[in-house]
Motif scaffolding. Structure first.
Motif, PDB file in Angstrom:
ATOM      1  N   PHE A 336       0.863  -1.178   0.000  1.00 54.66           N
ATOM      2  CA  PHE A 336       0.000   0.000   0.000  1.00 54.66           C
ATOM      3  C   PHE A 336       0.903   1.232   0.000  1.00 54.66           C
ATOM      4  CE2 PHE A 336      -2.033  -3.456   2.190  1.00 54.66           C
ATOM      5  CZ  PHE A 336      -3.354  -3.437   1.790  1.00 54.66           C
ATOM      6  N   ASP A 337       0.758   2.069  -1.004  1.00 56.30           N
ATOM      7  CA  ASP A 337       1.497   3.332  -1.065  1.00 56.30           C
ATOM      8  C   ASP A 337       0.513   4.467  -0.813  1.00 56.30           C
ATOM      9  OD1 ASP A 337       3.875   2.029  -1.743  1.00 56.30           O
ATOM     10  OD2 ASP A 337       3.355   2.035  -3.873  1.00 56.30           O
ATOM     11  N   ASN A 338       0.672   5.111   0.336  1.00 55.32           N
ATOM     12  CA  ASN A 338      -0.235   6.177   0.732  1.00 55.32           C
ATOM     13  C   ASN A 338       0.447   7.537   0.625  1.00 55.32           C
ATOM     14  OD1 ASN A 338      -2.058   4.153   1.417  1.00 55.32           O
ATOM     15  ND2 ASN A 338      -1.413   4.122   3.569  1.00 55.32           N
ATOM     16  N   ASP A 339      -0.218   8.453  -0.053  1.00 51.49           N
ATOM     17  CA  ASP A 339       0.248   9.839  -0.128  1.00 51.49           C
ATOM     18  C   ASP A 339      -0.853  10.728   0.422  1.00 51.49           C
ATOM     19  OD1 ASP A 339       2.772   9.384  -1.444  1.00 51.49           O
ATOM     20  OD2 ASP A 339       1.625   8.930  -3.255  1.00 51.49           O
ATOM     21  N   VAL A 340      -0.518  11.498   1.467  1.00 48.91           N
ATOM     22  CA  VAL A 340      -1.510  12.305   2.158  1.00 48.91           C
ATOM     23  C   VAL A 340      -1.022  13.749   2.232  1.00 48.91           C
ATOM     24  CG1 VAL A 340      -2.944  12.503   4.222  1.00 48.91           C
ATOM     25  CG2 VAL A 340      -2.038  10.267   3.563  1.00 48.91           C
ATOM     26  N   PHE A 341      -1.879  14.657   1.799  1.00 58.35           N
ATOM     27  CA  PHE A 341      -1.553  16.082   1.877  1.00 58.35           C
ATOM     28  C   PHE A 341      -2.670  16.801   2.625  1.00 58.35           C
ATOM     29  CE2 PHE A 341      -1.806  20.449   0.144  1.00 58.35           C
ATOM     30  CZ  PHE A 341      -0.551  20.903   0.558  1.00 58.35           C
ATOM     31  N   THR A 342      -2.303  17.452   3.725  1.00 58.94           N
ATOM     32  CA  THR A 342      -3.275  18.135   4.579  1.00 58.94           C
ATOM     33  C   THR A 342      -2.966  19.621   4.651  1.00 58.94           C
ATOM     34  OG1 THR A 342      -3.590  16.140   5.926  1.00 58.94           O
ATOM     35  CG2 THR A 342      -4.290  18.228   6.887  1.00 58.94           C
ATOM     36  N   ARG A 343      -3.985  20.418   4.413  1.00 56.33           N
ATOM     37  CA  ARG A 343      -3.869  21.872   4.557  1.00 56.33           C
ATOM     38  C   ARG A 343      -4.507  22.276   5.876  1.00 56.33           C
ATOM     39  NH1 ARG A 343      -6.809  24.032  -0.587  1.00 56.33           N
ATOM     40  NH2 ARG A 343      -5.893  26.051   0.057  1.00 56.33           N
ATOM     41  N   VAL A 344      -3.786  23.099   6.646  1.00 56.10           N
ATOM     42  CA  VAL A 344      -4.215  23.508   7.980  1.00 56.10           C
ATOM     43  C   VAL A 344      -4.637  24.979   7.948  1.00 56.10           C
ATOM     44  CG1 VAL A 344      -3.561  23.712  10.402  1.00 56.10           C
ATOM     45  CG2 VAL A 344      -2.650  21.825   9.022  1.00 56.10           C
ATOM     46  N   PHE A 345      -5.841  25.235   8.444  1.00 57.25           N
ATOM     47  CA  PHE A 345      -6.385  26.594   8.483  1.00 57.25           C
ATOM     48  C   PHE A 345      -6.679  26.981   9.919  1.00 57.25           C
ATOM     49  CE2 PHE A 345      -7.476  24.726   4.438  1.00 57.25           C
ATOM     50  CZ  PHE A 345      -7.309  25.745   3.510  1.00 57.25           C
ATOM     51  N   ASP A 346      -6.444  28.267  10.225  1.00 60.64           N
ATOM     52  CA  ASP A 346      -6.994  28.782  11.472  1.00 60.64           C
ATOM     53  C   ASP A 346      -8.367  29.361  11.142  1.00 60.64           C
ATOM     54  OD1 ASP A 346      -6.552  31.218  10.280  1.00 60.64           O
ATOM     55  OD2 ASP A 346      -4.966  31.850  11.660  1.00 60.64           O
ATOM     56  N   ARG A 347      -8.851  30.281  11.933  1.00 57.61           N
ATOM     57  CA  ARG A 347     -10.200  30.788  11.696  1.00 57.61           C
ATOM     58  C   ARG A 347     -10.334  31.497  10.351  1.00 57.61           C
ATOM     59  NH1 ARG A 347      -9.368  31.245  17.166  1.00 57.61           N
ATOM     60  NH2 ARG A 347     -11.023  30.446  18.523  1.00 57.61           N
ATOM     61  N   ASN A 348      -9.236  32.100   9.891  1.00 58.59           N
ATOM     62  CA  ASN A 348      -9.360  32.957   8.712  1.00 58.59           C
ATOM     63  C   ASN A 348      -8.465  32.579   7.541  1.00 58.59           C
ATOM     64  OD1 ASN A 348     -11.193  34.787  10.085  1.00 58.59           O
ATOM     65  ND2 ASN A 348      -9.399  35.497  11.259  1.00 58.59           N
ATOM     66  N   SER A 349      -7.355  31.905   7.789  1.00 57.28           N
ATOM     67  CA  SER A 349      -6.412  31.697   6.689  1.00 57.28           C
ATOM     68  C   SER A 349      -5.653  30.390   6.868  1.00 57.28           C
ATOM     69  CB  SER A 349      -5.426  32.865   6.619  1.00 57.28           C
ATOM     70  OG  SER A 349      -4.708  32.977   7.838  1.00 57.28           O
TER      71      SER A 349
END
Length: 804
Positions: A336-349
Motif C-alpha cells: 500500500f502506497d499512501n500519499d496524504v496532503f493536509t492543509r491547515v487553516f486557522d479561523r481565517n487563513s
C-alpha cells in the motif's frame, strides 16, 4: 434450439373415470439416491391393458409426497419421471387404499449430453423460516454465483460486502459456511458457475442449527451431480478502471459412481487506486471552529493473490458419504502506497500543511481444511453428520510513516516511525448433528465445540529528531494473546399441518475467553452462557395469502482484530485502534411477513441489537488527531418495512423490485466529549430495480440492467449522503454453450461514491471515499469435457473464521 417459457411449466394430464362404487387412493413418496425428496416429479397411473393410456396423474409435493385418489379397483402401471432421472415403472394392484414404501429414482447418465436446457424465469417463494429464490435453468443460469447473490431479493451490495437489512451476511453453500474474507469470497463466487445453482435461501432469522452469532444467512443450494464424467474450464477477466487489472483461473471436476473431485485455482494480480477527500473542523468547548484540516488522500495497492480449492466426495455406499474440502489463499508482498496532503487553516487563513508518505507491506496466508462424514439411517429422512474444521491464518505487516509538518512561519518538522506486526490464529471446530422424522414432524439436534487461539505482536520504532536514527518505543509496542473456547448444543422441532407450519428451537452456547496484553499487563478473562431460542409460525390462508411470524435471539462477538489493541496508522494524526475490553452483545429480532400470490412479499421487522461492537471515529480537538476505535454501543435498534416483487413482463423480460423503508438508531458514549451519551437516528429508503432480458431468440444472448438508490445510510457514527448505482451487463454464449463472453459496465452515472459526515457535540468531520467503483469488465470462459455436469463445490460451517 433453446425453448423459453414464461414460468416453470409442469403440465400433466388428469384423466378420471368413475364407475361403480369402490374408489381407492394410492399415496407415496419419491426420493433420489441420497434419500432427498424429489419435488414436482410426474406421477402417472397407466392402464395395464395397453401401458400407454393415462388413467390418472399427480405431481409430487415439495417433500416428495404424492396422492392419487378416486381410483377404481384394477391393475395399473405406475410411472414416475423427472428430468435427470430414469423413469420408474412399477405394476400395482389397487383393491384398497395403498400407502407405498418410498420410491427411489436412479440418476439418468445415458442421455445427459442430449438434454437441452429449457430456460425459464426466476421465482421467489416464502417458507416458514426463509425466502427461497429459485434460479435453476433460468435466465440467470449463465454467469457466475456472485452475480446471482447481488440480484437476490433483499440483498444490498455495499462496496464489496453483501448486506441484508443493513447488516452483514454470512454465505453458506449447501448449509456449510464459506470460510473466506469478503474479497476472497467474491473471487471464489465469481469463478463458480451460476449453472450449478438451484436456489439461494435468504434466512433473515437463522434457526437453531446455525451458530447463534451473526446476522442473516445467504445459503446457496447447488444442483445435484447427475452423471459421471469429467468437465473443466479456463476463465479470465480484464477490468479497466483507473488502472487495468486481470484475473485468470481454471476449474476441474471429475465424477465416478463413488468419487467426486473438484479443484480450482485463481490468480489475481491487481493494481488498485483509491482517493479520499476529507475534512475535520476542530471546535472548542463553546462549539466554535478554531481550526480546520482539509486532506487529500491517495492510495495505490498492488497485490498478487493466489486461491486454490480442492473438494472430494466419496460414497462408500448409499448410506455413507465422506467429504473433504480445503481452501488455500496466499497473498505475498501486498503493498500500500499512501500519499496524504493536509492543509491547515486557522479561523481565517491557511497557516501550514502536513505531507505524509506511508508505505505498508503485507504477507497473508489462510489455509482451511474440512472433513465431513454423513450416515443415512434406515429410517427415511434420518441421518447423522460429523464434521471437523481447521484454519491457520498468518499475517506479517511492515509499515513506515514519514510526516513533514510545514509551518508558514518557515519552520519545518519531520516525524517518522515504523511498525512491525504479526498475527497467527488457529481455529478448530468439531460438530455432530442428528436429524430424524418423528411422525409427521421433523426433529434435529447437535453439539459443537470451537477452540480458537490467536497471538499478535507489534514493535514500534520512532525516529529521533536529532540523530535521525530509529529507537524502540516500549509503550507503543505490545504482544497480545487471545484464547476462546465455545461449546454449543441445540435442538429444534418442525411440523406442518394442512394450512399451518410451526418450527421452534433452542441453542445454548458457553463461552470462555481470555485476552492477555503483555505490555499493558492486563488479562481479561470472561465466561458466559447464553440461551438462543428461535420460533416460526406460518399460516396459509389459501394459495394466494400467507402470514408468517418469527423471532430469534442472537449474539454478536467482537472480531479478533477488534480485540487487538494495536494501531494501524494512516498518518501520524490518523489511526485505527482495537480494544481488548470489547464484549459480546445480544440482539432480539422480530419479523411479521405477508405473501400475496407468492409474488408480492411484505416484511415488517424490528431488531434490538443492544450493545453491539462497532468501530467509531473520534477527533481529539486538543491534540489535533482523529482515531477510529472499536467500542460497545450503549444501545442500537432498527425497524423497517421491506417489499419485494418479481414478475415476467414478457417471456423475454424478467424484472424484480426491492424497496426498504427503515429507521436506524444508535447510542454511544462520546469518548472525546466527556463520555456523554449521543444518539444518532435516521430514516432511510433503499430501492433496487433489476431487469433481465433475453435478446436473441435462441437464448444465447442476454442482457441485464440494474438501478439502485439509497437516500441515506448509517455506518458507525457517520451518515452517508444519497447514492445511485446504474449497471449494465451483456452475456453471449458460443459454440453450443461451450464458451461464454461477458461485458459489464458498473456505476454508469458515477454516483456510487458519496460523502459520509459525522456532526454532534464538538465532533465535526467527514470524508468522501472514491474507490474504483466505475469500471468496464470483459470476461471469457471456455468449457471443456462434459461441461454440463453439476459439480460438488461446497464449504463447511465454521463461523469462528468469519471474525478473522
Amino acid at each position: 434450439m433453446i425453448k423459453i417459457y414464461r414460468l416453470p411449466q409442469l403440465l400433466f394430464l388428469f384423466f378420471c373415470s368413475f364407475s361403480g362404487f369402490s374408489q381407492h387412493s394410492v399415496e407415496g413418496r419419491v426420493l433420489d439416491p441420497a434419500r432427498n425428496p424429489v419435488a414436482f416429479a410426474n406421477v402417472i397411473l397407466l392402464n395395464s391393458e395397453d401401458s400407454t393410456s393415462v388413467y390418472k396423474g399427480a405431481v409430487s409435493s415439495e417433500n416428495g409426497e404424492f396422492l392419487l385418489s378416486n381410483i377404481e379397483e384394477n391393475d395399473y402401471l405406475l410411472k414416475i419421471s423427472f428430468v435427470g432421472f430414469q423413469d420408474l415403472l412399477r405394476k400395482i394392484e389397487v383393491s384398497k387404499d395403498r400407502k407405498m414404501s418410498d420410491l427411489f429414482l436412479k440418476e439418468d447418465t445415458a442421455t445427459l449430453n442430449e438434454v437441452s436446457i429449457n430456460y425459464r424465469n426466476p421465482s421467489v417463494k416464502r417458507e416458514v423460516d426463509r425466502l427461497v429464490f429459485s434460479v435453476e435453468n433460468t435466465t440467470l443460469s449463465t454467469g457466475n454465483s456472485w452475480d446471482i447473490l447481488k440480484k437476490t431479493p433483499g440483498v444490498i451490495l455495499s462496496g464489496n460486502s453483501l448486506m441484508v437489512r443493513n447488516q452483514g451476511v454470512q454465505v453458506y453453500i449447501n448449509d456449510r459456511k464459506v470460510q473466506l474474507t469478503a474479497s476472497e469470497l467474491q473471487t471464489l463466487l465469481e469463478n463458480y458457475s451460476a449453472e450449478n445453482i438451484k436456489s439461494v435461501e435468504v434466512i433473515t432469522t437463522p434457526p437453531a442449527r446455525y451458530d447463534a452469532e451473526g446476522g442473516a444467512i445467504l445459503n446457496i443450494i447447488t444442483s445435484k451431480s447427475i452423471a459421471p464424467g469429467y468437465k473443466g474450464n479456463i476463465n479470465g477477466a480484464w477490468t479497466q478502471a483507473v488502472y487495468p487489472k486481470f484475473q485468470v483461473g481454471t476449474s476441474h471436476y471429475y465424477k465416478t459412481d463413488k468419487l467426486n473431485v473438484f479443484g480450482n485455482y485463481t490468480y489475481s494480480p491487481r493494481k488498485e487506486f483509491k482517493e479520499d477527500e476529507s475534512y475535520i473542523n476542530f471546535r472548542n468547548d463553546g462549539g466554535d471552529i478554531f481550526s480546520r484540516w482539509e486532506t487529500d488522500f491517495e492510495r495505490t495497492t498492488r497485490s498478487n493473490a493466489h486461491n486454490a480449492n480442492v473438494l472430494l466426495d466419496y460414497y462408500f455406499d448409499d448410506n455413507n458419504i465422506f467429504n473433504f474440502s480445503s481452501s488455500l489463499t496466499y497473498s505475498p508482498n501486498k503493498t500500500f502506497d499512501n500519499d496524504v496532503f493536509t492543509r491547515v487553516f486557522d479561523r481565517n487563513s491557511e497557516v501550514g500543511s502536513l505531507i505524509t508518505d506511508g508505505d505498508l507491506e503485507e504477507d497473508i496466508s489462510n489455509a482451511a481444511f474440512d472433513l465431513e462424514y454423513k450416515h443415512l439411517l434406515d429410517k427415511p429422512g434420518a441421518q447423522i453428520t460429523a464434521r471437523a474444521h481447521y484454519t491457520r491464518f498468518d499475517q506479517d505487516r511492515y509499515q513506515g510513516i514519514n510526516t513533514t509538518i510545514v509551518d508558514f512561519d518557515d519552520a519545518i518538522y519531520d516525524y517518522a516511525f515504523t511498525t512491525e506486526a504479526q498475527q497467527e490464529t488457529d481455529i478448530f471446530t468439531a460438530q455432530l448433528d442428528y436429524l430424524t422424522p418423528i411422525g409427521s414432524a421433523s426433529f434435529e439436534s447437535g453439539v459443537k465445540a470451537s477452540i480458537i487461539g490467536s497471538e499478535s505482536g507489534i514493535n514500534y520504532f520512532r525516529m529521533a529528531l536529532d540523530t535521525g536514527e530509529y529507537y524502540f518505543e516500549e509503550d507503543q509496542s505490545d504482544n497480545f494473546l487471545y484464547d476462546e473456547n465455545i461449546y454449543a448444543a441445540y435442538f429444534s422441532l418442525a411440523k406442518d399441518w394442512e394450512s399451518w407450519s410451526i418450527k421452534g428451537g433452542l441453542r445454548g452456547e458457553f463461552t470462555d475467553r481470555t485476552g492477555d496484553s503483555r505490555s499493558m499487563e492486563q488479562i481479561d478473562s470472561r465466561e458466559y452462557f447464553g440461551l438462543f431460542p428461535t420460533f416460526y409460525l406460518q399460516h396459509n390462508f389459501n394459495d394466494n395469502h400467507s402470514l408468517t411470524f418469527d423471532y430469534s435471539r442472537r449474539i454478536q462477538r467482537p472480531r479478533y482484530e477488534s480485540l487487538n489493541p494495536f494501531r494501524y496508522y494512516l498518518t501520524e494524526f490518523d489511526f485505527n485502534s482495537g480494544n481488548p475490553d470489547l464484549k459480546a452483545s445480544i440482539s432480539n429480532n422480530f419479523t411479521l411477513s405477508y405473501a400475496l400470490k407468492n409474488e408480492y412479499f411484505f416484511d415488517l421487522y424490528y431488531r434490538d441489537s443492544g450493545e453491539t461492537p462497532e468501530t467509531l471515529s473520534f477527533q481529539d480537538n486538543e491534540l489535533g488527531l482523529i482515531r477510529r476505535v472499536s467500542v460497545n454501543l450503549l444501545d442500537s435498534q432498527s425497524y423497517g418495512l421491506d417489499i419485494t416483487h418479481g414478475r415476467s413482463i414478457a417471456n423475454w423480460w424478467y424484472t424484480y423490485a426491492y424497496v426498504s423503508i427503515f429507521n436506524e438508531e444508535r447510542t454511544f458514549a462520546a469518548i472525546e466529549s466527556g463520555d456523554v451519551p449521543v444518539t444518532i437516528e435516521l430514516d432511510g429508503f433503499y430501492g433496487s430495480l433489476y431487469n433481465n432480458f433475453i435478446i436473441s431468440k435462441d437464448g444465447t444472448f442476454t442482457g441485464e440492467l440494474s438501478l439502485t438508490y439509497i437516500s441515506q445510510f448509517l455506518t458507525g457514527s457517520y451518515i452517508m449522503d444519497p447514492m445511485t448505482t446504474l449497471s449494465l451487463g451483456l452475456r453471449k454464449t458460443l459454440w453450443n454453450n461451450r464458451a461464454e463472453v461477458s461485458v459489464n459496465v458498473e456505476d454508469l452515472l458515477d454516483e456510487t461514491n458519496t460523502w459520509l459526515r459525522s456532526r454532534y457535540l464538538n465532533q465535526d468531520n467527514g470524508y468522501f471515499p472514491r474507490p474504483e467503483t466505475r469500471y468496464v469488465r470483459v470476461g471469457f470462459k471456455y468449457n471443456f469435457g462434459n461441461f454440463r455436469l453439476s459439480d460438488n463445490q461446497r464449504a463447511i460451517e465454521a463461523a469462528e473464521r468469519d471474525r478473522l
